[in-house]
Design a protein around this motif. Structure first.
Motif, PDB file in Angstrom:
ATOM      1  N   ILE A  54      42.567 -42.967 -95.192  1.00 49.45           N
ATOM      2  CA  ILE A  54      42.249 -43.746 -93.819  1.00 49.45           C
ATOM      3  C   ILE A  54      41.750 -45.111 -94.287  1.00 49.45           C
ATOM      4  O   ILE A  54      41.168 -45.316 -95.108  1.00 49.45           O
ATOM      5  N   THR A  55      41.700 -45.903 -93.175  1.00 53.31           N
ATOM      6  CA  THR A  55      41.343 -47.187 -93.199  1.00 53.31           C
ATOM      7  C   THR A  55      40.657 -47.631 -92.076  1.00 53.31           C
ATOM      8  O   THR A  55      40.918 -47.094 -91.062  1.00 53.31           O
ATOM      9  N   ILE A  59      41.111 -46.571 -87.875  1.00 50.46           N
ATOM     10  CA  ILE A  59      40.024 -45.718 -87.057  1.00 50.46           C
ATOM     11  C   ILE A  59      39.663 -46.416 -85.966  1.00 50.46           C
ATOM     12  O   ILE A  59      39.645 -46.135 -84.974  1.00 50.46           O
ATOM     13  N   LYS A  60      39.653 -48.184 -86.194  1.00 51.10           N
ATOM     14  CA  LYS A  60      39.708 -48.677 -84.834  1.00 51.10           C
ATOM     15  C   LYS A  60      40.858 -48.371 -83.775  1.00 51.10           C
ATOM     16  O   LYS A  60      40.411 -48.389 -82.547  1.00 51.10           O
ATOM     17  N   SER A  61      42.276 -48.324 -84.554  1.00 47.90           N
ATOM     18  CA  SER A  61      43.453 -48.246 -83.608  1.00 47.90           C
ATOM     19  C   SER A  61      42.900 -46.601 -82.854  1.00 47.90           C
ATOM     20  O   SER A  61      43.349 -46.533 -81.642  1.00 47.90           O
ATOM     21  N   ARG A  62      42.502 -45.519 -83.477  1.00 51.72           N
ATOM     22  CA  ARG A  62      42.268 -44.302 -83.113  1.00 51.72           C
ATOM     23  C   ARG A  62      41.451 -44.322 -81.916  1.00 51.72           C
ATOM     24  O   ARG A  62      41.756 -43.830 -80.827  1.00 51.72           O
ATOM     25  N   LEU A  63      40.224 -45.159 -82.026  1.00 52.27           N
ATOM     26  CA  LEU A  63      39.372 -45.465 -80.982  1.00 52.27           C
ATOM     27  C   LEU A  63      39.897 -46.081 -79.836  1.00 52.27           C
ATOM     28  O   LEU A  63      39.517 -45.755 -78.459  1.00 52.27           O
ATOM     29  N   GLU A  84      32.125 -39.352 -82.599  1.00 52.99           N
ATOM     30  CA  GLU A  84      32.191 -38.311 -83.702  1.00 52.99           C
ATOM     31  C   GLU A  84      33.346 -37.156 -83.416  1.00 52.99           C
ATOM     32  O   GLU A  84      34.102 -36.975 -84.627  1.00 52.99           O
ATOM     33  N   GLU A  85      33.216 -36.715 -82.286  1.00 50.41           N
ATOM     34  CA  GLU A  85      34.261 -35.557 -82.050  1.00 50.41           C
ATOM     35  C   GLU A  85      35.686 -35.886 -82.295  1.00 50.41           C
ATOM     36  O   GLU A  85      36.449 -35.274 -82.834  1.00 50.41           O
ATOM     37  N   THR A  86      35.753 -37.003 -81.772  1.00 56.89           N
ATOM     38  CA  THR A  86      37.245 -37.737 -81.538  1.00 56.89           C
ATOM     39  C   THR A  86      37.724 -37.836 -83.096  1.00 56.89           C
ATOM     40  O   THR A  86      38.821 -37.684 -83.526  1.00 56.89           O
ATOM     41  N   LEU A  87      36.804 -38.603 -83.911  1.00 56.20           N
ATOM     42  CA  LEU A  87      37.207 -38.946 -85.310  1.00 56.20           C
ATOM     43  C   LEU A  87      37.531 -37.625 -86.187  1.00 56.20           C
ATOM     44  O   LEU A  87      38.395 -37.704 -86.971  1.00 56.20           O
ATOM     45  N   SER A  90      40.713 -36.017 -86.966  1.00 55.87           N
ATOM     46  CA  SER A  90      41.576 -36.190 -87.681  1.00 55.87           C
ATOM     47  C   SER A  90      42.053 -35.336 -88.977  1.00 55.87           C
ATOM     48  O   SER A  90      40.666 -34.965 -89.310  1.00 55.87           O
ATOM     49  N   PRO A  91      43.087 -35.074 -89.382  1.00 54.58           N
ATOM     50  CA  PRO A  91      43.123 -34.190 -90.586  1.00 54.58           C
ATOM     51  C   PRO A  91      42.549 -34.754 -91.915  1.00 54.58           C
ATOM     52  O   PRO A  91      42.525 -33.913 -92.915  1.00 54.58           O
ATOM     53  N   PHE A  92      42.297 -36.032 -91.860  1.00 54.87           N
ATOM     54  CA  PHE A  92      41.945 -36.642 -93.151  1.00 54.87           C
ATOM     55  C   PHE A  92      40.284 -36.943 -93.128  1.00 54.87           C
ATOM     56  O   PHE A  92      39.677 -37.447 -93.818  1.00 54.87           O
ATOM     57  N   VAL A  93      39.682 -36.444 -92.023  1.00 51.77           N
ATOM     58  CA  VAL A  93      38.087 -36.835 -91.977  1.00 51.77           C
ATOM     59  C   VAL A  93      37.477 -35.444 -92.113  1.00 51.77           C
ATOM     60  O   VAL A  93      37.573 -34.395 -91.366  1.00 51.77           O
ATOM     61  N   LYS A  94      36.537 -35.198 -92.980  1.00 47.72           N
ATOM     62  CA  LYS A  94      35.627 -34.252 -93.171  1.00 47.72           C
ATOM     63  C   LYS A  94      34.369 -34.393 -92.185  1.00 47.72           C
ATOM     64  O   LYS A  94      34.028 -33.308 -91.557  1.00 47.72           O
ATOM     65  N   GLN A  95      33.945 -35.477 -92.220  1.00 49.27           N
ATOM     66  CA  GLN A  95      32.558 -35.672 -91.395  1.00 49.27           C
ATOM     67  C   GLN A  95      32.552 -37.162 -90.692  1.00 49.27           C
ATOM     68  O   GLN A  95      32.677 -38.136 -91.470  1.00 49.27           O
ATOM     69  N   ALA A  96      32.033 -36.982 -89.629  1.00 47.88           N
ATOM     70  CA  ALA A  96      31.824 -38.484 -88.828  1.00 47.88           C
ATOM     71  C   ALA A  96      30.462 -38.617 -88.225  1.00 47.88           C
ATOM     72  O   ALA A  96      29.820 -37.515 -87.741  1.00 47.88           O
ATOM     73  N   GLU A  97      30.011 -39.813 -88.415  1.00 46.37           N
ATOM     74  CA  GLU A  97      28.410 -40.127 -87.883  1.00 46.37           C
ATOM     75  C   GLU A  97      28.460 -41.294 -87.417  1.00 46.37           C
ATOM     76  O   GLU A  97      29.169 -42.308 -87.946  1.00 46.37           O
TER      77      GLU A  97
END
Length: 262
Positions: A54-55, A59-63, A84-87, A90-97
């Motif tokens: 991911i880039t 991430i910006k486009s997803r939000l 955080e929950e939205t990101l 993604s099947p490529f995100v382990k954790q978001a803060e």
């Protein structure tokens, strides 16, 4: 002793008035938090150069697609938990803060999932297995991973082939030497090396219905086979030649069966 109530009241009023003036000046100097807008968004992706799934632009486009991108929005309306929950969906995100700062900035930090194996099965499946033995979808990821081919369904990939690949990746030598795992219809395992024009057969992985024991059984089995193969490389092929044999069978503990190249 008589108390001068008039003087006491005047002193008290002076103190209250002084405190009010101090608070008024402080409120005047402090920006209006309620009306403050987000002026900057920082997106940090850990291991971006290594994993590369991911880039920040993605991430910006997803939000933006979910109307959650914070730039120019009131800080009071920016919901960090929802971001955080939205990101993390993604099947490529382990954790978001995600967190906000007093100067109107929003920082988003992401940890990517780490792929350890690519599956390209005969049934047409093409996906990755991560370090938690979970399936990841195919992407533009180009890192040098071991590829597993052949008769592999998703259950067998997660519960058996992934542990085989994990044992290979844990060794610096075998991680660079083994480029492909091929699973035969009876679940026999073939390994294709980078150096040497031959195929190595190690037999079938030990199977068990007990998940807690499966990893240890497979790791012990694979470690034992690779140790024997390493010794054969060192004391056998180094003398006979790396391209003398086309097929090396190390399934059995007391013998190594080699097929000469025609």
């Amino acid at each position: 002793m008589r108390i001068n109530w008039k003087k006491t009241i005047i002193v008290t009023l002076d103190l209250v008035l002084g405190a009010y003036i101090v608070m008024a000046f402080a409120a005047f100097d402090k920006p209006n938090v309620v009306q403050q807008v987000c002026t900057e968004v920082n997106i940090n992706i850990k291991d971006e150069a290594t994993n590369g799934f991911i880039t920040p632009t993605e991430i910006k486009s997803r939000l933006e697609k979910n109307k959650l991108y914070p730039l120019s929005k009131l800080m009071s309306l920016v919901n960090t938990r929802t971001i955080e929950e939205t990101l993390e969906q993604s099947p490529f995100v382990k954790q978001a803060e995600c967190y906000k700062t007093e100067d109107g900035h929003v920082t988003i930090s992401l940890t990517q999932r780490l792929p350890t194996l690519r599956i390209k099965a005969v049934n047409g499946d093409d996906y990755y297995i991560d370090d938690n033995h979970s399936i990841m979808p195919n992407s533009h990821y180009t890192s040098d991973l071991v590829i597993a081919t052949g008769s592999i369904n998703r259950w067998y990939a997660k519960n058996y082939v992934s542990y085989l690949a994990e044992e290979i990746m844990n060794s610096d030598f075998w991680r660079h030497q083994i480029v492909q795992i091929n699973v035969l219809p009876d679940h026999g395992i073939e390994l294709v090396p980078r150096v040497g024009n031959h195929i190595v057969y190690i037999g079938q992985l030990p199977e068990t219905k007990y998940t807690a024991q499966r990893k240890q059984l497979i790791n012990n089995y694979v470690s034992k086979k690779l140790d024997r193969l390493g010794k054969f490389y060192k004391y056998g092929l180094s003398e006979a030649g790396w391209n003398k044999y086309s097929y090396i069978n190390i399934e059995f503990d007391n013998q190594i069966i080699c097929k000469k190249r025609n």
